[in-house]
Design an enzyme around this catalytic site. Sequence first.
Site, short mmCIF file in Angstrom:
data_model
loop_
_atom_site.label_atom_id
_atom_site.label_comp_id
_atom_site.label_asym_id
_atom_site.label_seq_id
_atom_site.Cartn_x
_atom_site.Cartn_y
_atom_site.Cartn_z
CB ALA A 60 41.61 29.04 -13.75
CE LYS A 61 46.76 35.18 -12.65
NZ LYS A 61 47.27 34.30 -13.73
NE ARG A 62 37.71 29.98 -14.50
CZ ARG A 62 38.51 30.23 -15.53
NH1 ARG A 62 39.43 31.17 -15.47
NH2 ARG A 62 38.38 29.53 -16.65
CB THR A 92 45.85 30.74 -9.95
OG1 THR A 92 45.26 30.76 -11.25
CG2 THR A 92 47.27 30.21 -10.05
CG ASP A 117 45.96 36.14 -16.03
OD1 ASP A 117 47.11 36.59 -15.90
OD2 ASP A 117 45.68 34.95 -15.87
#
Lengths: 273, 273
Positions: free
Chosen positions: A95-97, A121, B99
């Site tokens: 999710a790259k939050r 992530t 991303d």
Amino acid sequence: MTTQELVEQIYKKESFLCIGLDVDLNKIPKHLLEEEDPIFEFNKTIIDATHHLAVGYKPNIAFYEAYGVKGWKSLEKTIKYINTHYPEVFTIADAKRGDIGNTSTMYAKAFFEDLAFDSITVAPYMGKDSVEPFLAFENKHTILLALTSNQGAFDFQTKDTEGKELYKHVLEISKTYKNSENLMYVVGATKAEYLSDIREIIPDSFLLVPGVGAQGGSLQEVCKYGLNNQVGLLINSSRGIIYASDKLDYAKAAAKKALVLQTEMKKILQEGK
Amino acid sequence: MTTQELVEQIYKKESFLCIGLDVDLNKIPKHLLEEEDPIFEFNKTIIDATHHLAVGYKPNIAFYEAYGVKGWKSLEKTIKYINTHYPEVFTIADAKRGDIGNTSTMYAKAFFEDLAFDSITVAPYMGKDSVEPFLAFENKHTILLALTSNQGAFDFQTKDTEGKELYKHVLEISKTYKNSENLMYVVGATKAEYLSDIREIIPDSFLLVPGVGAQGGSLQEVCKYGLNNQVGLLINSSRGIIYASDKLDYAKAAAKKALVLQTEMKKILQEGK
């Protein structure tokens, strides 16, 4: 899931493969589009065909959000299916939050509690109080972006910052965060030559390594510099496996591709003993 | 929405206020919990009561994701309500996404096309190929995190990198990205003293400024250093406005708080003429 359980699974399956479930309706076999929930049907079949070869699954959340409410339903069904049928598998919400305190807590609850992922992530740019809310969850893992596999990684991540590259500060400073034992890191396979330096800073942490396959990273190179005494690597492949075929045989084709990687991993693990 | 339309709206409403719709079911008036969709009902009432005082609304996506499929439905209804009833209003998906290429494109489609937001917040750590997919959308705005309002901003953002702070590299390098005219930047109000330096690098860009109110930032300070000849500021307040009361009068109380800020802004705009 504890790190120990993950390591046990790796030795049992002789694999440290993670499969990325980045489902694009334009790429999956056409016959699935007639199903009520094509994304879930696709995932279910891929998971059933590959679970003995992979220790983890990593849905990239963007691919679900792109389909709005329907996409979220597919995501919920997918994670529930994995947790019910293959509870030993390590799940990663890619999710790259990253946001300030109370917002990060909301994200952590969404992914760790409601969806029951084992890990997520997270982007490091906002620092300590954006990462620690995730680390507060016991037996859940926060996978911090360190050195990513894309070209844009050279914009900031490798910039010389007070005498060393920025990503090294990310590794070092994050080690001082509360509950830092719950940290893992993203390091792209295309940056394998950086792994010796990285292992000096974080010898014991697990690394999630995307970029083997489609993006050109080498499994051998990554293992040469990245393996530690608990294996310490999760190698992710997405498109190279799940889109191996767009015909009726797609699940079988995916398993075949996964088997190639797992066989290579088995050899590496045996050599390391 | 074009930047010019945003500027016109600012002068028309004599306001550069943005209201953060960070809806927490534990904080909204109890009577709303009996509604079928309490989050949407809350948002709708707040928007109806404040739209003449604010030029933008900023739902923080975490607060919707935290409620899974139900939360996404509330988000969809909220953005549709704004776009239908108040199409002049600038909408910000506070998602802090980022991303690699094809994944960023998925996020961009989700927020710009399906949900029809005017803008989205994006994290810079992954660099060029994680940001440019957002910039490719015409008349949509990508709001890059530069210097955030939280304490953790000092972990990396202000670190000396090749002679200057990292966030300055983010400002400078992002200016070289394709379609960089679609960039805006997040600069926290708690860092007002940095704004002179920031304006030297990006004199013309709009800044989204959170941290006035609950986090302690000063509107006067921010305007002193941050205003440009197109105003160039969107000041966000979330909790300070939407949770002004947890009783039946919550919308009226929110409007009152918004009016205080708008009145201050009106004065600042008139002084600047």
